[in-house]
Scaffold this active site. Structure first.
Site, PDB file in Angstrom:
ATOM      1  N   PRO A   1     -47.308  60.788 101.341  1.00 32.47           N
ATOM      2  CA  PRO A   1     -49.021  61.407 100.722  1.00 32.47           C
ATOM      3  C   PRO A   1     -49.011  60.838 100.145  1.00 32.47           C
ATOM      4  O   PRO A   1     -48.323  60.549  99.040  1.00 32.47           O
ATOM      5  CB  PRO A   1     -48.419  62.621 100.306  1.00 32.47           C
ATOM      6  CG  PRO A   1     -47.539  62.957 100.753  1.00 32.47           C
ATOM      7  CD  PRO A   1     -46.634  62.068 101.765  1.00 32.47           C
TER       8      PRO A   1
ATOM      9  N   THR B   1     -51.884  59.316  97.255  1.00 34.86           N
ATOM     10  CA  THR B   1     -52.466  59.235  96.760  1.00 34.86           C
ATOM     11  C   THR B   1     -54.315  58.498  96.676  1.00 34.86           C
ATOM     12  O   THR B   1     -53.879  56.881  96.476  1.00 34.86           O
ATOM     13  CB  THR B   1     -52.792  59.523  94.900  1.00 34.86           C
ATOM     14  OG1 THR B   1     -52.030  60.711  95.166  1.00 34.86           O
ATOM     15  CG2 THR B   1     -53.849  60.153  93.916  1.00 34.86           C
TER      16      THR B   1
ATOM     17  N   CYS C   1     -44.323  63.748  91.734  1.00 37.35           N
ATOM     18  CA  CYS C   1     -45.210  63.606  91.031  1.00 37.35           C
ATOM     19  C   CYS C   1     -44.880  63.465  89.516  1.00 37.35           C
ATOM     20  O   CYS C   1     -44.759  64.020  88.646  1.00 37.35           O
ATOM     21  CB  CYS C   1     -46.523  64.760  91.276  1.00 37.35           C
ATOM     22  SG  CYS C   1     -47.815  62.846  90.342  1.00 37.35           S
TER      23      CYS C   1
END
Length: 672
Positions: free
Chosen positions: A316, A318, A403
């Protein structure tokens, strides 16, 4: 001998010293942790260079600070037609607002003022098309019957109707000479199952979320159980220990091994058994009831099993990990995809932008959603909403425990959860209950601070105690960011710890993926063999060279040609148009994200130019030229060149539009 950190370019492709830019790409800045400070403008000589390298000019401390970080002040305003046609009328319908509508309803007037059609090149045309500005250009006249609308070609209809910038592909005049929209019924029937994006939040659900009336029975019940367990497990606060010198000594930190996830009062002891259900019941305190009971959690053994061994996994990502980019990676061989990180709080607020992150294309065979948050009620409620609204089209939900950016870390989310195992456990157990059969996966880093790795203690607990169905470990701490190479020896240590517990307690085997610095087929398979992981989650490697998945699948290093790379860019533009739209606003949204992708892809150094193989992700190349003019253009770090490339497929950029890269150090133009 190759210099560490330097890509060794063959001598015949090197440019004179001094032509390279005075800065290097900043992967930490992509996370958005620094404020925007405008850097110095590059010289004309620097703008002529095509890549970064060791010959760069030595910067002062102030210049380095100015060029580091991300461009937080980026603005991408919507570009609209001068005469805006009502969307409902444009699609061939009737406007619900009638005369009160603020937009134009006169189709003839709109067509007279409408920008001319664009043309979109075919794969065959890409092989021979001249360099920038020669294909997707405006044509003479308002419409071009020879143009191709990517949205119409894929779905059999174009929802933008008369507003489409490729209107000629689905327009004809009837017997009365009136323009009419065309639909391909056969294509529409096929597209309904094979092409239409899934996971669109209904207006009704969005309204309930925004007004805080959406029901969360599972999350509410779970929160009550957690509160009751916390109260039952609460211990009187010990009195501070006072030394002879009257210095207060604080209570020592609780060791990770001693932390237990609180739950409701455990059920009556069951007969000894090695089944997964009873292990989960014993360690979490949640009694496992029959699956058909509506008020009890799904058995962990009834969760969908993730058979991911040998599959390729796109991380994933951003901003850049949007649906068009995921489709591009799938075309190159990616098996598992995950949407961009979404915040639990924003999902619960009915944010249109956040819910757009869960859109799934039918080509995504294994698709997941990534959640970030630290408050148990919020995260569990968001998971429950995802299960209700998208349960049939989501294969897993990933909890982000890795993160590193300050914005997320300071709220207790992301990698901050690595130091709060109690809360992390509550989150995973609660999500598992709320999601029913949908598995929960966890992505984490080795630890928070350098020299204090904790993943080897946490990972063996994630499946048997917290009900996680898959683990992904990025081989760096939060503090390291991208400053050091990923520690694959430590990843192996963590994998061994998980497998040892599985063997000792006869637990089912769960997939484990590693991550960090994978940039070639050789990297991939060597690290899989060394560490024992089931696969590697590929992130930066896919951003710089999306075709890495083909290399992995075929066990080879691909000396991809400039024309083959250009075909990949054409695909991205096509997928962007079908996702963002084919009207003026959609074309420029597709342009913006295409330029975002090019802000990474320009860093690829063709392996045919290298003295030593394979290329390494952290190596920086001196200024070089490509084997042809197109290869040189694709290696340009000037953001204006990325816009020029976009114009080959999306037509001329509007005069008022410019692209500012996310990385301040990623484009010459952005520094000026």
């Amino acid at each position: 001998m190759a210099q560490v950190g330097t890509a060794q370019i063959k001598a015949e492709f090197l440019l004179p010293i001094g032509t390279a830019p005075a800065f290097t790409p900043d992967d930490d800045a992509a996370e958005g942790s620094s404020s925007h400070v405008r850097g110095p403008a590059p010289s004309e000589e620097q703008r002529d260079g095509r890549s970064t390298g060791p010959e760069r000019v030595k910067l002062t401390k102030a210049q380095k600070k100015a060029q580091s970080g991300s461009n937080k002040g980026r603005r991408f305003g919507k570009v609209r037609d001068e005469l805006d046609l009502c969307y409902q009328v444009a699609a061939g319908g009737m406007c619900n607002f009638g005369d009160q509508c603020r937009n134009n309803h006169d189709i003839a007037a709109y067509l007279a003022a409408k920008p001319a059609d664009l043309t979109f090149p075919t794969p065959e045309e890409v092989k021979t098309m001249p360099l920038p500005g020669a294909s997707a250009m405006e044509v003479d006249g308002a419409t071009d019957p020879k143009t191709t609308c990517p949205l119409f070609a894929e779905l059999g209809e174009c929802r933008y109707g008369f507003r489409c910038r490729f209107l000629g592909a689905h327009l004809h005049n009837n017997d009365a000479g009136t323009p009419e929209l065309v639909k391909n019924e056969e294509r529409m029937a096929f597209a309904a199952t094979d092409c239409v994006e899934a996971n669109r939040l209904s207006n009704h659900a969005q309204k309930l979320l925004r007004t805080k009336k959406y029901p969360f029975p599972v999350a509410t019940a779970y929160q009550k159980e957690v509160e009751a367990a916390d109260a039952a497990n609460a211990k009187p606060k010990p009195k501070p220990v006072v030394s002879e010198n009257a210095v207060v000594v604080s209570e020592p930190d609780q060791d990770m091994d001693a932390v237990a996830v609180p739950g409701p009062t455990p059920a009556e002891p069951a007969p000894p058994s090695s089944s997964t259900d009873e292990i989960v019941e014993k360690r979490t305190g949640y009694a496992v009831a029959p699956a058909d009971a509506p008020d009890v959690p799904t058995r962990f053994a009834e969760k969908k099993r993730l058979d991911w061994a040998g599959k390729t996994y796109l991380a994933p990502l951003t901003t850049v990990g949007n649906l068009p980019f995921r489709r591009l990676c799938i075309s190159y061989g990616a098996d598992i995809t995950c949407g961009e990180m979404g915040l639990a709080k924003s999902f619960l607020g009915g944010s249109k932008e956040e819910w757009s992150l869960v859109r799934r294309h039918p080509s995504e065979k294994i698709f997941g959603v990534q959640l970030a948050g630290s408050k148990v009620p919020q995260v569990v409620s968001a998971a429950e909403a995802l299960a209700k609204e998208c349960g049939d089209t989501i294969d897993f939900v990933d909890l982000n425990c890795g993160c590193p950016i300050d914005l997320v870390f300071k709220t207790g989310s992301g990698s901050a959860l690595l130091d709060n195992v109690n809360r992390l456990g509550k989150l995973v157990v609660g999500m598992s209950r709320a999601l029913g059969e949908i598995p929960v996966t966890v992505k984490l880093r080795t630890g928070v601070k350098d020299g204090k790795n904790t993943a080897h203690k946490l990972m063996p607990r994630l499946a048997p105690e917290f009900n996680a169905s898959c683990i992904t470990l990025h081989g760096r701490t939060r503090q390291q960011r991208y400053s050091k190479l990923a520690d694959w020896d430590y990843i192996k240590e963590c994998v061994d710890a998980v497998r040892a517990r599985e063997a000792d307690e006869d637990l089912p085997r769960i997939p484990i993926f590693g991550g960090g610095d994978c940039f070639s087929s050789q990297d991939y398979w060597a690290r899989v063999d060394h560490s024992g992981v089931d696969g590697i989650m590929v992130a930066r490697g896919a951003l710089i060279k999306p075709w890495i998945f083909t290399e992995i699948k075929e066990h080879r290093e691909w000396d991809i040609s400039a024309r083959e790379r250009l075909e990949g860019i054409r695909k991205y533009a096509e997928y962007g148009l079908t996702h963002f739209g084919t009207d003026t606003a959609g074309v420029n949204s597709a342009r913006r994200y295409l330029c975002e992708a090019l802000s990474f892809q320009y860093r690829y150094v063709p392996i045919g130019l290298l003295e030593h193989l394979p290329g390494r992700i952290n190596d920086r190349a001196p200024a070089f030229r490509g084997r042809d003019e197109l290869e040189t253009l694709l290696a340009s770090g000037d953001s204006r060149d990325w816009v020029r490339i976009s114009e080959m497929f999306l037509g001329p950029a509007p005069e008022a539009w410019s692209f500012t890269p996310k990385h301040k150090s990623n484009a010459y133009e952005s520094q000026g």
